[in-house]
Design an enzyme around this catalytic site. Structure first.
Site, PDB file in Angstrom:
ATOM      1  CG  HIS A 111      30.647  63.488  37.697  1.00 31.67           C
ATOM      2  ND1 HIS A 111      30.039  62.585  36.856  1.00 31.67           N
ATOM      3  CD2 HIS A 111      30.121  63.295  38.918  1.00 31.67           C
ATOM      4  CE1 HIS A 111      29.159  61.882  37.550  1.00 31.67           C
ATOM      5  NE2 HIS A 111      29.184  62.287  38.817  1.00 31.67           N
ATOM      6  CG  ASP A 153      28.891  63.680  42.299  1.00 32.79           C
ATOM      7  OD1 ASP A 153      30.017  63.480  41.800  1.00 32.79           O
ATOM      8  OD2 ASP A 153      27.869  63.035  41.972  1.00 32.79           O
ATOM      9  CG  HIS A 196      25.628  65.998  45.290  1.00 32.25           C
ATOM     10  ND1 HIS A 196      25.000  66.368  44.129  1.00 32.25           N
ATOM     11  CD2 HIS A 196      25.955  64.681  45.137  1.00 32.25           C
ATOM     12  CE1 HIS A 196      24.940  65.320  43.307  1.00 32.25           C
ATOM     13  NE2 HIS A 196      25.506  64.293  43.896  1.00 32.25           N
ATOM     14  CG  ASP A 207      26.985  58.884  39.486  1.00 38.90           C
ATOM     15  OD1 ASP A 207      26.246  58.922  40.484  1.00 38.90           O
ATOM     16  OD2 ASP A 207      27.581  59.897  39.053  1.00 38.90           O
ATOM     17  CG  HIS A 208      29.647  58.737  43.005  1.00 40.58           C
ATOM     18  ND1 HIS A 208      30.759  59.534  42.936  1.00 40.58           N
ATOM     19  CD2 HIS A 208      28.699  59.332  42.220  1.00 40.58           C
ATOM     20  CE1 HIS A 208      30.499  60.577  42.158  1.00 40.58           C
ATOM     21  NE2 HIS A 208      29.259  60.478  41.713  1.00 40.58           N
ATOM     22  CG  HIS A 220      27.561  61.017  46.771  1.00 37.28           C
ATOM     23  ND1 HIS A 220      28.767  61.091  46.117  1.00 37.28           N
ATOM     24  CD2 HIS A 220      26.609  61.226  45.816  1.00 37.28           C
ATOM     25  CE1 HIS A 220      28.556  61.349  44.832  1.00 37.28           C
ATOM     26  NE2 HIS A 220      27.254  61.424  44.625  1.00 37.28           N
ATOM     27  CG  HIS A 264      23.857  60.196  43.947  1.00 40.36           C
ATOM     28  ND1 HIS A 264      24.122  61.528  43.748  1.00 40.36           N
ATOM     29  CD2 HIS A 264      22.635  60.132  44.541  1.00 40.36           C
ATOM     30  CE1 HIS A 264      23.101  62.255  44.203  1.00 40.36           C
ATOM     31  NE2 HIS A 264      22.193  61.427  44.691  1.00 40.36           N
TER      32      HIS A 264
END
Ligand code: FE
Ligand code: ZN
Length: 264
Positions: free
Chosen positions: A177, A138, A121, A66-67, A62, A64
């Protein structure tokens, strides 16, 4: 000929609690790897170098940061690489070259991959299924699920309990995570007599005591311990009683669990 055996997957801890993963190729591609969700470039490059692997592709679950935060630097350092994501995430995933649809198959590193669209998400969330493993980003965590930033409880229900739940029980589940210990605390709170949750809490605290990752889980474990895959549990219904509408659907249960977890 490739000797067979379990597909090699190397978790790469990134940022404070993220996991990127290196999926090692097979056959002639055994020295190649695809990286799933490179939050940052440096730890991914270091792991690839340590293992003697050449990066061939970036798979994004996805959009985001942090990915996908490492995409741009990986492309600058390694040159052009294919970057996969859901077709609707074009423009949101840096460097995306391939837009995948639900159930779309593709071949990479001598392995057959299949994308599953699992919105909830985010609207463009994807899982990658390959050789008895699934990378869930996530959307599905060990003993939990992602927050509903862009989707609805109905979407998340379908993604978890229809699309991901169709995979075999022994599928290895690699998640985005290291939230397992706190997710299990919530799972035990909503289902206090579930012995599988207590047993998993013991295993997880042993792993965390030595700094080991809790990834991967299995779908079997998730069906036994993850409240978001257990929306038909009588004990969860009792926990939520008073908040549930008359004749609640499993989607009502998931929505209330997610809202309670947001504030837990
Ligand atoms: Fe996310
Ligand atoms: Zn994340």
């Amino acid at each position: 000929m490739y000797a067979g055996g379990v597909m090699r997957v190397i978790p790469v801890p990134c940022l404070s609690d993220n996991y990127a993963y290196l999926i090692v190729g097979q056959g002639q591609d055994a020295w190649s790897a695809a990286v799933v969700d490179p939050s940052e470039a440096e730890p991914v490059l270091a792991a690839a170098e340590r293992e003697g692997l050449r990066l061939r592709a970036i798979l994004c679950t996805h959009h985001h940061f942090d990915h996908v935060g490492g995409n741009q630097e990986l492309l600058e350092r390694l040159g052009e690489l294919p970057v996969y994501g859901h077709v609707s995430d074009r423009g949101r995933i840096p460097g995306q070259t391939h837009g995948l649809e639900h159930e779309q198959a593709f071949t990479l590193l001598g392995r057959s991959f299949r994308a599953l669209h699992i919105p909830g998400h985010t609207t463009g969330a994807l899982a990658y299924v390959v050789d008895g493993a699934v990378f869930t980003g996530d959307t599905l965590f060990a003993a939990g699920c992602g927050r509903l930033f862009e989707g609805t409880p109905a979407m998340m229900y379908e993604s978890l309990n229809v699309r991901l739940a169709a995979l075999p029980d022994d599928t290895l589940m690699y998640f985005g995570h290291e939230y397992t210990a706190s997710n299990l605390r919530f799972a035990a709170h909503v289902e206090p007599t579930n012995a599988a949750i207590a047993a998993k809490q013991r295993r997880v605290s042993e792993l965390r005591a030595v700094g080991a990752p809790t990834t991967p889980s299995t779908l079997r474990d998730e069906r036994a311990t993850n409240p978001f895959l257990r929306c038909d549990s009588a004990e969860i219904a009792r926990h939520l009683s008073g908040r549930l509408p008359p004749r609640p659907s499993p989607i009502d249960v998931l929505g209330l669990l997610r809202a309670e977890k947001d504030a837990f």
